[in-house]
Write an enzyme that holds these catalytic residues in place. Structure first.
Site, short mmCIF file in Angstrom:
data_model
loop_
_atom_site.label_atom_id
_atom_site.label_comp_id
_atom_site.label_asym_id
_atom_site.label_seq_id
_atom_site.Cartn_x
_atom_site.Cartn_y
_atom_site.Cartn_z
N CYS A 125 41.11 -37.81 16.09
CA CYS A 125 40.36 -36.65 16.56
C CYS A 125 41.29 -35.43 16.49
O CYS A 125 42.46 -35.56 16.12
CB CYS A 125 39.85 -36.86 17.98
SG CYS A 125 38.55 -35.69 18.48
N LYS A 204 29.69 -42.46 22.35
CA LYS A 204 30.58 -41.74 23.25
C LYS A 204 29.79 -40.66 23.97
O LYS A 204 29.23 -39.76 23.33
CB LYS A 204 31.74 -41.12 22.46
CG LYS A 204 32.75 -40.39 23.34
CD LYS A 204 33.89 -39.85 22.49
CE LYS A 204 34.92 -39.11 23.33
NZ LYS A 204 36.04 -38.59 22.51
N ARG A 214 41.84 -35.28 30.34
CA ARG A 214 42.08 -33.91 29.88
C ARG A 214 43.49 -33.46 30.28
O ARG A 214 44.15 -32.72 29.55
CB ARG A 214 41.05 -32.96 30.47
CG ARG A 214 39.60 -33.35 30.23
CD ARG A 214 39.19 -33.13 28.79
NE ARG A 214 37.76 -33.37 28.63
CZ ARG A 214 37.23 -34.27 27.80
NH1 ARG A 214 38.03 -35.02 27.08
NH2 ARG A 214 35.93 -34.43 27.69
N ARG A 226 31.74 -30.21 25.42
CA ARG A 226 31.53 -31.05 24.24
C ARG A 226 30.14 -31.67 24.18
O ARG A 226 29.92 -32.63 23.44
CB ARG A 226 32.61 -32.15 24.22
CG ARG A 226 34.02 -31.58 24.13
CD ARG A 226 35.04 -32.64 23.76
NE ARG A 226 36.34 -32.01 23.59
CZ ARG A 226 37.38 -32.21 24.40
NH1 ARG A 226 37.28 -33.04 25.42
NH2 ARG A 226 38.53 -31.58 24.19
N GLU A 242 22.97 -44.30 16.87
CA GLU A 242 24.32 -43.88 16.47
C GLU A 242 25.12 -45.07 15.93
O GLU A 242 25.81 -44.96 14.91
CB GLU A 242 25.05 -43.25 17.65
CG GLU A 242 24.61 -41.83 17.99
CD GLU A 242 25.33 -40.80 17.12
OE1 GLU A 242 26.03 -41.18 16.17
OE2 GLU A 242 25.19 -39.60 17.42
N LYS A 257 31.74 -45.66 25.27
CA LYS A 257 32.69 -44.95 26.12
C LYS A 257 31.94 -43.89 26.91
O LYS A 257 31.19 -43.12 26.31
CB LYS A 257 33.78 -44.30 25.25
CG LYS A 257 34.82 -43.51 26.04
CD LYS A 257 35.81 -42.82 25.11
CE LYS A 257 36.84 -42.02 25.91
NZ LYS A 257 37.81 -41.33 25.04
N SER A 283 39.71 -42.84 31.98
CA SER A 283 40.64 -42.31 32.98
C SER A 283 40.01 -42.13 34.35
O SER A 283 40.64 -42.41 35.38
CB SER A 283 41.22 -40.98 32.49
OG SER A 283 40.18 -40.03 32.27
#
Length: 334
Positions: A125, A204, A214, A226, A242, A257, A283
């Site tokens: 990415c 995602k 982040r 996003r 997808e 995710k 996270s």
């Protein structure tokens, strides 16, 4: 079931729960160390092992300190690591992402030299590499900025080839760009990396669970968010579409995710496609467990093992988790 004539239940499921060895024999799903991938944040500079404030026990690591954690991962028999890179210099195009001397590329070579048997997965990415924090170059559309999808595709292919050239075993594109898997597959094949598999972040979601990441990857968007390219958390059917697109374009493994709030999606993906399925225990999920455990509100070991076993029950084969080191130790202890 109750038989009035007999005076007791004909079926007694508790018979199979009474003895620990019987419970082991009839257990339907098993979490093992072979299910785990450990994410790592590779940072520019030297002699750096900086704990991430919102992710206790996780660190930003410079290349010269990376070997310490790699030795630990290898000793615990964890199969592999997932690499994220934070470069010294960022620009609008994220050009540092594709450099052969980039932080991830150098990390791959270091790991392959130090622990050749370790699987090295590279996140693909641009959000960590751009000065605006988005997952590709920006273009202005109707007075607002958005990622230029089609301009990003050849850049992703170039980045994938640079990772494969460094020795990456598995490429994991995470930007949710339309056509990304096809572009990456074509780029890898054209460069002779036909045997390098792709694990696509197919499903995602634009999630609030990413907050601590982040900070760890220093990738917060400088403007906007996003949601224009990551999926709406309310959608499940879209995740199936997808994944189908990514598989048709050449993905070898698909991913959901985050994991915890999307186990229904994971189960649907497994039932629909019967291909290797990964999930990212992200996270925010990790941080919530650590915060509650620090306050004595939960039994951390029990909660983590129960959660990851739930992932297995949902059909997930591969678990990216910041708990990997602890889980490997706990499983070894029995």
């Amino acid at each position: 079931m109750f038989d009035p004539a007999a005076g007791f239940p004909v079926q007694r499921p508790r018979r199979l729960r009474a003895h620990p060895r019987i419970r082991d024999l009839v257990r339907e799903n098993r979490l093992t160390v072979d299910d785990l991938i450990y994410p790592l944040f590779i940072y520019h500079g030297t002699n750096l092992r900086r704990e991430i404030g919102s992710m206790p026990g996780q660190y930003q690591l410079s290349l010269d300190r990376l070997g310490e954690i790699i030795d630990e991962v290898a000793d615990l028999k964890i199969p592999g690591v997932l690499l994220f890179g934070i470069p010294e210099h960022k620009d609008a195009l994220g050009s540092a992402a594709s450099r052969d001397d980039g932080v991830v590329q150098q990390a791959v070579r270091l790991i392959k030299k130090r622990a050749p048997e370790l699987l090295v997965v590279t996140d693909l990415c641009f959000c960590e590499y751009t000065d605006h924090g988005h997952c590709g170059p920006l273009v202005e559309v109707a007075g607002r900025y958005d990622v230029d999808n089609d301009a990003t595709l050849p850049m992703l292919a170039e980045q994938a080839v640079s990772h494969a050239r460094a020795g990456a075993d598995l490429i994991a594109p995470s930007g949710m760009m339309d056509g990304m898997v096809k572009a990456i597959r074509q780029g890898l094949d054209a460069s002779g990396f036909t045997q390098t598999p792709i694990m696509s972040y197919s499903s995602k979601f634009a999630s609030g669970y990413y907050g601590p990441f982040r900070e760890a990857a220093e990738s917060a968007p400088g403007m906007g968010d996003r949601r224009g390219y990551q999926m709406d958390p309310a959608n499940g059917d879209e995740a199936i579409r997808e994944a189908a697109i990514d598989l048709a374009e050449g993905a070898d493994i698909i991913m959901v995710k985050p994991a915890l709030a999307y186990l229904d999606v994971a189960r649907r993906l497994k039932d629909a496609f019967r291909v290797p399925l990964a999930a990212y225990n992200v996270s925010g999920e990790y941080a919530m467990v650590k915060a509650a455990a620090e306050r004595g509100w939960i039994d951390e070991r029990r909660i983590v093992l129960e959660t990851l076993t739930g992932f297995k029950r949902a059909g997930i084969d591969i678990i990216m988790t910041y708990h990997a080191l602890d889980v490997a130790r706990w499983l070894k202890e029995g």
